[in-house]
Design a protein around this motif. Structure first.
Motif, PDB file in Angstrom:
ATOM      1  N   PHE A  43       0.804  -1.220   0.000  1.00 24.23           N
ATOM      2  CA  PHE A  43       0.000   0.000   0.000  1.00 24.23           C
ATOM      3  C   PHE A  43       0.842   1.278   0.000  1.00 24.23           C
ATOM      4  N   VAL A  44       2.153   1.143  -0.064  1.00 18.50           N
ATOM      5  CA  VAL A  44       3.018   2.319   0.045  1.00 18.50           C
ATOM      6  C   VAL A  44       2.659   3.411  -0.968  1.00 18.50           C
ATOM      7  N   PRO A  45       2.502   3.110  -2.268  1.00 16.71           N
ATOM      8  CA  PRO A  45       2.173   4.191  -3.219  1.00 16.71           C
ATOM      9  C   PRO A  45       0.879   4.918  -2.879  1.00 16.71           C
ATOM     10  N   GLN A  46      -0.166   4.152  -2.520  1.00 13.52           N
ATOM     11  CA  GLN A  46      -1.445   4.790  -2.196  1.00 13.52           C
ATOM     12  C   GLN A  46      -1.370   5.594  -0.900  1.00 13.52           C
ATOM     13  N   LEU A  47      -0.693   5.041   0.100  1.00 17.07           N
ATOM     14  CA  LEU A  47      -0.554   5.754   1.368  1.00 17.07           C
ATOM     15  C   LEU A  47       0.269   7.018   1.198  1.00 17.07           C
ATOM     16  N   GLN A  48       1.353   6.926   0.447  1.00 10.97           N
ATOM     17  CA  GLN A  48       2.194   8.088   0.214  1.00 10.97           C
ATOM     18  C   GLN A  48       1.413   9.194  -0.484  1.00 10.97           C
ATOM     19  N   ALA A  49       0.652   8.833  -1.503  1.00 14.56           N
ATOM     20  CA  ALA A  49      -0.152   9.827  -2.222  1.00 14.56           C
ATOM     21  C   ALA A  49      -1.212  10.432  -1.303  1.00 14.56           C
ATOM     22  N   THR A  50      -1.819   9.609  -0.472  1.00 10.73           N
ATOM     23  CA  THR A  50      -2.851  10.084   0.452  1.00 10.73           C
ATOM     24  C   THR A  50      -2.294  11.098   1.441  1.00 10.73           C
ATOM     25  N   PHE A  51      -1.159  10.775   2.034  1.00 10.10           N
ATOM     26  CA  PHE A  51      -0.588  11.666   3.048  1.00 10.10           C
ATOM     27  C   PHE A  51      -0.064  12.958   2.419  1.00 10.10           C
ATOM     28  N   ILE A  52       0.558  12.853   1.257  1.00  5.22           N
ATOM     29  CA  ILE A  52       1.109  14.049   0.614  1.00  5.22           C
ATOM     30  C   ILE A  52      -0.017  15.001   0.209  1.00  5.22           C
ATOM     31  N   LYS A  53      -1.095  14.464  -0.354  1.00  7.67           N
ATOM     32  CA  LYS A  53      -2.217  15.322  -0.739  1.00  7.67           C
ATOM     33  C   LYS A  53      -2.830  15.990   0.487  1.00  7.67           C
ATOM     34  N   SER A  54      -2.895  15.261   1.591  1.00 11.02           N
ATOM     35  CA  SER A  54      -3.473  15.823   2.810  1.00 11.02           C
ATOM     36  C   SER A  54      -2.583  16.901   3.423  1.00 11.02           C
ATOM     37  N   LEU A  55      -1.289  16.874   3.096  1.00 12.83           N
ATOM     38  CA  LEU A  55      -0.377  17.901   3.601  1.00 12.83           C
ATOM     39  C   LEU A  55      -0.718  19.288   3.065  1.00 12.83           C
ATOM     40  N   SER A  56      -1.400  19.331   1.922  1.00  8.13           N
ATOM     41  CA  SER A  56      -1.717  20.623   1.308  1.00  8.13           C
ATOM     42  C   SER A  56      -3.134  21.085   1.625  1.00  8.13           C
ATOM     43  N   ASP A  57      -3.778  20.456   2.604  1.00  7.43           N
ATOM     44  CA  ASP A  57      -5.136  20.831   2.972  1.00  7.43           C
ATOM     45  C   ASP A  57      -5.164  22.235   3.562  1.00  7.43           C
ATOM     46  N   LEU A  58      -5.965  23.104   2.961  1.00  5.54           N
ATOM     47  CA  LEU A  58      -6.025  24.496   3.395  1.00  5.54           C
ATOM     48  C   LEU A  58      -6.951  24.714   4.589  1.00  5.54           C
ATOM     49  N   THR A  59      -7.821  23.747   4.850  1.00  5.14           N
ATOM     50  CA  THR A  59      -8.876  23.977   5.827  1.00  5.14           C
ATOM     51  C   THR A  59      -8.544  23.523   7.235  1.00  5.14           C
ATOM     52  N   SER A  60      -7.491  22.708   7.402  1.00  8.44           N
ATOM     53  CA  SER A  60      -7.275  22.137   8.732  1.00  8.44           C
ATOM     54  C   SER A  60      -5.800  21.867   9.005  1.00  8.44           C
ATOM     55  N   LYS A  61      -5.277  22.538  10.010  1.00  4.04           N
ATOM     56  CA  LYS A  61      -3.918  22.246  10.466  1.00  4.04           C
ATOM     57  C   LYS A  61      -3.851  20.846  11.058  1.00  4.04           C
ATOM     58  N   GLN A  62      -4.933  20.392  11.695  1.00  2.00           N
ATOM     59  CA  GLN A  62      -4.944  19.072  12.322  1.00  2.00           C
ATOM     60  C   GLN A  62      -4.824  17.966  11.281  1.00  2.00           C
ATOM     61  N   VAL A  63      -5.466  18.149  10.135  1.00  4.27           N
ATOM     62  CA  VAL A  63      -5.338  17.175   9.041  1.00  4.27           C
ATOM     63  C   VAL A  63      -3.889  17.107   8.581  1.00  4.27           C
ATOM     64  N   ARG A  64      -3.256  18.266   8.432  1.00  7.00           N
ATOM     65  CA  ARG A  64      -1.862  18.305   7.966  1.00  7.00           C
ATOM     66  C   ARG A  64      -0.924  17.700   9.008  1.00  7.00           C
ATOM     67  N   THR A  65      -1.161  18.009  10.282  1.00 11.47           N
ATOM     68  CA  THR A  65      -0.314  17.467  11.351  1.00 11.47           C
ATOM     69  C   THR A  65      -0.416  15.948  11.411  1.00 11.47           C
ATOM     70  N   ALA A  66      -1.636  15.424  11.292  1.00 12.36           N
ATOM     71  CA  ALA A  66      -1.826  13.970  11.285  1.00 12.36           C
ATOM     72  C   ALA A  66      -1.114  13.341  10.098  1.00 12.36           C
ATOM     73  N   SER A  67      -1.081  14.036   8.969  1.00 16.52           N
ATOM     74  CA  SER A  67      -0.433  13.515   7.765  1.00 16.52           C
ATOM     75  C   SER A  67       1.082  13.498   7.916  1.00 16.52           C
ATOM     76  N   VAL A  68       1.637  14.520   8.546  1.00 12.33           N
ATOM     77  CA  VAL A  68       3.080  14.541   8.809  1.00 12.33           C
ATOM     78  C   VAL A  68       3.465  13.364   9.690  1.00 12.33           C
ATOM     79  N   HIS A  69       2.668  13.125  10.726  1.00 15.08           N
ATOM     80  CA  HIS A  69       2.936  12.013  11.648  1.00 15.08           C
ATOM     81  C   HIS A  69       2.830  10.673  10.923  1.00 15.08           C
ATOM     82  N   ALA A  70       1.795  10.518  10.119  1.00 13.72           N
ATOM     83  CA  ALA A  70       1.593   9.261   9.392  1.00 13.72           C
ATOM     84  C   ALA A  70       2.706   9.023   8.380  1.00 13.72           C
ATOM     85  N   LEU A  71       3.131  10.087   7.721  1.00  8.10           N
ATOM     86  CA  LEU A  71       4.222   9.951   6.750  1.00  8.10           C
ATOM     87  C   LEU A  71       5.493   9.456   7.430  1.00  8.10           C
ATOM     88  N   GLY A  72       5.704   9.884   8.663  1.00 10.95           N
ATOM     89  CA  GLY A  72       6.871   9.417   9.411  1.00 10.95           C
ATOM     90  C   GLY A  72       6.860   7.915   9.623  1.00 10.95           C
TER      91      GLY A  72
END
Length: 222
Positions: free
Chosen positions: A75-104
């Protein structure tokens, strides 16, 4: 209900024995969660209504990675794409923070580190251009996204910096020299939010540059 379901799955993973209890359901659970967070993102259209559900799902995916490890390599390609796209979310810092953590948690499974670094780097460059355009609200929102992207880049370089090629490090150095540390916005922004974000950008940019210096060849840094 979807938020509660995602959190319940996370609790089940956390409290169960992965090797004997949850592992048979790992693949069957991960795929639908990836699809659901993608659907929610596509349907949000700048609306923050779905953000709690997305945060819950991304956090659960992070927990699945933490507990499942190499079992989720497919699932690495799909997960990577999911987290990277969520990093650019304009509406929620919490969404971006969760994505940074998940990417780690995903990084140990990533084999194409150069491509991951370039993907995040190019998004930072695009945000840098957008941060000088639009009204003050848009500038502030774009700066918030840039902070999250820089945090993600710092995380990648801190954990996988030795796997990044000199060619990619050259691009990062060039970006820092000409773009990443340039002033944000073109107007007379002097709000507390603006000054706070400027400070965060400087701090996180410093971390990124530190990891570049630690991992890149001396001739690249010089």
């Amino acid at each position: 209900m979807k938020e509660c379901a995602a959190l319940a799955i996370g609790d089940l993973v956390f409290y169960s024995d992965m090797a004997t209890v949850f592992k048979p359901f790992l693949i069957k659970t991960t795929g639908p969660l990836i699809r659901l967070v993608g659907e929610l993102r596509n349907n949000s259209s700048g609306n923050s209504t779905n953000n709690p559900i997305r945060i819950a799902i991304i956090s659960t995916l992070s927990m699945l990675l933490e507990c499942g490890g190499t079992s989720l390599k497919a699932f690495v390609p799909q997960l990577q794409a999911t987290f990277i796209k969520s990093l650019s979310d304009l509406t929620s810092k919490q969404v971006r923070t969760a994505s940074v953590h998940a990417l780690g948690w995903l990084l140990p499974l990533v084999t194409r580190v150069d491509q991951l670094v370039l993907d995040v780097f190019n998004m930072i460059m695009n945000m840098n251009n957008e941060s000088s355009e639009g009204d003050n609200v848009n500038i502030i929102m774009n700066m918030g996204v840039k902070v999250s992207l820089l945090e993600a880049l710092a995380s990648v370089l801190s954990k996988c910096g030795s796997k990044v090629s000199p060619t990619v490090y050259n691009k990062l150095i060039e970006g820092f020299q000409y773009t990443l540390l340039s002033c944000e916005g073109g107007g007379n922004l002097d709000s507390n939010s603006y000054m706070m974000l400027m400070g965060q950008i400087e701090v996180v940019s410093g971390k990124v540059f530190k990891y570049i210096c630690q991992n890149a060849d001396e001739d690249v840094v010089m």
